[in-house]
Design an enzyme around this catalytic site. Sequence first.
Site, PDB file in Angstrom:
ATOM      1  N   LYS A  97      46.215  80.031  67.053  1.00  0.00           N
ATOM      2  CA  LYS A  97      46.902  79.681  68.300  1.00  0.00           C
ATOM      3  C   LYS A  97      46.530  80.554  69.508  1.00  0.00           C
ATOM      4  O   LYS A  97      46.052  80.040  70.493  1.00  0.00           O
ATOM      5  CB  LYS A  97      48.403  79.659  68.078  1.00  0.00           C
ATOM      6  N   ASP A 112      49.208  84.342  57.079  1.00  0.00           N
ATOM      7  CA  ASP A 112      48.955  83.282  58.061  1.00  0.00           C
ATOM      8  C   ASP A 112      49.498  83.764  59.413  1.00  0.00           C
ATOM      9  O   ASP A 112      50.688  83.641  59.692  1.00  0.00           O
ATOM     10  CB  ASP A 112      49.638  81.988  57.617  1.00  0.00           C
ATOM     11  N   TYR A 163      53.409  64.056  66.334  1.00  0.00           N
ATOM     12  CA  TYR A 163      54.841  64.300  66.080  1.00  0.00           C
ATOM     13  C   TYR A 163      55.746  63.455  66.978  1.00  0.00           C
ATOM     14  O   TYR A 163      56.750  63.946  67.483  1.00  0.00           O
ATOM     15  CB  TYR A 163      55.164  65.790  66.266  1.00  0.00           C
ATOM     16  N   TYR A 194      55.548  76.808  56.936  1.00  0.00           N
ATOM     17  CA  TYR A 194      54.678  75.834  57.605  1.00  0.00           C
ATOM     18  C   TYR A 194      53.302  76.451  57.784  1.00  0.00           C
ATOM     19  O   TYR A 194      53.161  77.499  58.424  1.00  0.00           O
ATOM     20  CB  TYR A 194      55.230  75.408  58.970  1.00  0.00           C
TER      21      TYR A 194
HETATM   22  C1  LIG Z   1      50.683  75.927  64.053  1.00  0.00           C
HETATM   23  C2  LIG Z   1      50.527  76.627  62.740  1.00  0.00           C
HETATM   24  C3  LIG Z   1      49.524  76.255  61.834  1.00  0.00           C
HETATM   25  C4  LIG Z   1      48.631  75.070  62.061  1.00  0.00           C
HETATM   26  O1  LIG Z   1      47.814  75.224  63.161  1.00  0.00           O
HETATM   27  P1  LIG Z   1      47.182  73.922  63.874  1.00  0.00           P
HETATM   28  O2  LIG Z   1      46.191  74.473  64.829  1.00  0.00           O
HETATM   29  O3  LIG Z   1      48.329  73.226  64.538  1.00  0.00           O
HETATM   30  O4  LIG Z   1      46.564  73.105  62.796  1.00  0.00           O
HETATM   31  C5  LIG Z   1      49.377  76.993  60.685  1.00  0.00           C
HETATM   32  N1  LIG Z   1      50.172  78.041  60.415  1.00  0.00           N
HETATM   33  C6  LIG Z   1      51.152  78.426  61.253  1.00  0.00           C
HETATM   34  C7  LIG Z   1      51.981  79.621  60.918  1.00  0.00           C
HETATM   35  C8  LIG Z   1      51.376  77.721  62.437  1.00  0.00           C
HETATM   36  O5  LIG Z   1      52.383  78.078  63.254  1.00  0.00           O
END
Ligand SMILES: *Cc1c(COP(=O)(O)O)cnc(C)c1O
Length: 421
Positions: free
Chosen positions: A263, A234, A15, A142
Amino acid sequence: MSLADRDLKVIWHPYTQMKTAQPPIPIVRGEGTCLYAEDGTKYIDAISSWWVNIHGHSHPYIAKKIAEQLTVLEHVIFAGFTHPGAVELAERLLALLPNNQAKAFYSDNGSTAVEVAIKMCLQYWHNKGEERTKIIAFKNAYHGDTFGAMSVSGRSAFTAAFDSLLFEVEFIDLPDAENIETLKSQISDLKSQISSFIFEPLVQGSAGMVMYEAKYLDELMAHCRAEGIMLIADEVFTGFGRTGKSFACEHVATQPDIMCFSKGLTGGTMAFGLTTCTQEIYDAFLSDDKMKTLFHGHSYTANPIACAAALASLDLFVDPSTQQNIDRIIAKHQIFAESVEGHRSIRSTRQTGTILALEWETGNNTSYFSGLRDKLYHYFLDRGIILRPLGNIIYILPPYCITDTELDYIYATIGQALDEI
Ligand SMILES: *Cc1c(COP(=O)(O)O)cnc(C)c1O
């Protein structure tokens, strides 16, 4: 040659427009909420290093558990083999999730956790002999940067170069009191083609910490369930305490069919991904027909060191002191948000759990690429705080171990910026 100069000779950063970016700041050590640069400068990591860190940097307990695992078993192929960490982690995590979550599928980051979720849903219908290939997602969503995850994410400047190659997705507005009935009939009109609905529960992180009410999400989820549409939560960002509860889905009554995590999963120490699903989804892949197999996997699936990191992070996460810290941050965020509301530089404030977002007044210029973003970013860096505004939106989402003193310093510095910028 300095580390930053050597870096620029060989490295391409994420990025980052490498032509105009300032040289990267070399970090050589982390402890608690703080990161230390090569030149000794101390930074408070107010964004948990891209939202991953929950217990602080270089946590001694997680470090010890990783070190122990390294001398026992560093990795093993996960097709045809298993290991204690992978099993224990799945057992312990599934016990914390909504009770319909029955099986765990490992991968190695958030995007891959989403890819697995999408494939599970699409192949679920395929295996059942039904033609359901469409996916519903929220506008401005996202879900990651790989092609499937990018496809179910909102179209934006970040996806523009690939838009013609992304598969078609039915994008809907975030639900609220006014539009909920319209959204429901929009979904019903398409239901026979829809495999699944993917969403970031309560908070759309990358969209700019956009928040929406659990009540309307729950209504949408229940409606999709009634229409036979699979629900993919997600929780890559919202999982592990960010929203005040262990998982954002605890704020709604309807249980998702699939959940994605990454995360906070290892406390921010190792790359890791996890997709969980219901027994019903799992069962749709059981067959004497090999073609019904989920043909997906990664070289480092269920890496034992990542599992050890996740188990250690989980030990810390379930300790009552972690929830106390989360509640403390929530209360302090609230007081600060109230104190800046009405300031001429603040358009609005919003908070979900430990995530506090402040929208800066910009007149008409709200673009991500506006100069304000860079000005704010450097203002805080110069004062020893890592905040990474999304356009004109500043957000604080700290590791839960952040001290009151550190939080107060961040608030005070933001207050100063409000008056000076
Ligand atoms: C960061 C994120 C992703 C992608 O995760 P990466 O480990 O960066 O590939 C997917 N979904 C959400 C909601 C995110 O915040």
